[in-house]
Write a protein that holds these residues in place. Sequence first.
Motif, PDB file in Angstrom:
ATOM      1  N   ALA A  11       0.830  -1.201   0.000  1.00 47.80           N
ATOM      2  CA  ALA A  11       0.000   0.000   0.000  1.00 47.80           C
ATOM      3  C   ALA A  11       0.869   1.258   0.000  1.00 47.80           C
ATOM      4  O   ALA A  11       0.568   2.227  -0.711  1.00 47.80           O
ATOM      5  N   TYR A  39      -5.357   2.952  -0.714  1.00 49.82           N
ATOM      6  CA  TYR A  39      -4.433   1.916  -1.195  1.00 49.82           C
ATOM      7  C   TYR A  39      -4.378   0.731  -0.240  1.00 49.82           C
ATOM      8  O   TYR A  39      -4.238  -0.416  -0.671  1.00 49.82           O
ATOM      9  N   LEU A  40      -4.516   0.995   1.047  1.00 54.91           N
ATOM     10  CA  LEU A  40      -4.516  -0.086   2.027  1.00 54.91           C
ATOM     11  C   LEU A  40      -5.746  -0.974   1.835  1.00 54.91           C
ATOM     12  O   LEU A  40      -5.659  -2.204   1.917  1.00 54.91           O
ATOM     13  N   GLN A  43      -5.484  -3.858  -0.475  1.00 57.90           N
ATOM     14  CA  GLN A  43      -4.658  -4.980  -0.018  1.00 57.90           C
ATOM     15  C   GLN A  43      -5.401  -5.930   0.931  1.00 57.90           C
ATOM     16  O   GLN A  43      -4.959  -7.046   1.154  1.00 57.90           O
TER      17      GLN A  43
END
Length: 171
Positions: A11, A39-40, A43
């Motif tokens: 991320a 972005y995390l 994941q």
Amino acid sequence: MQTELNKVIAAVRDFYAHEGFLFEKDVGERAVTHRFAVYLEKQFAGWSVDCNYDRLGERTLHLPHGTIISTDDHLGKSIYPDVVVHQREIPNNLLTVEIRKASNHTPLEHDRHKLRALTDAHVWFAYWIGVLLVLDKQHVTMSEVYVSGVVDEPLSRWFATRLESGLGAAH
């Protein structure tokens, strides 16, 4: 734990690959935190990723009695983690991340105390892993990994090394 931390590294890599504008324009930490959470979330399929989430099921997250951590509410009791990875309904708390811009010159101790409290296995809302990230324009300048209410030094060193090599490969 390394599997989850590798997802954080991925991320971070994606964040830096796409969000340089945030540092060029020197936007606030909350905007940086939100974009990192985007972005995390990519994941952690099957998990909820939230910013400033102050609940555990129906209950409000409250600090352990006697803590010195300051809070954002007028009663000084609620706690607002920057980013969390969790399952809201169960509740199940996996990961909490505190993010700071390197240009923030306030003491790190506030974030460190918050991560110690959030990962302390003796409190009812404990997160399995806590991560502190200090972000500069092009890389993470400092990181720490918290487990069971303390900095896990070996895991922090492993994470920092992987973070450096992971970001280096992206540039």
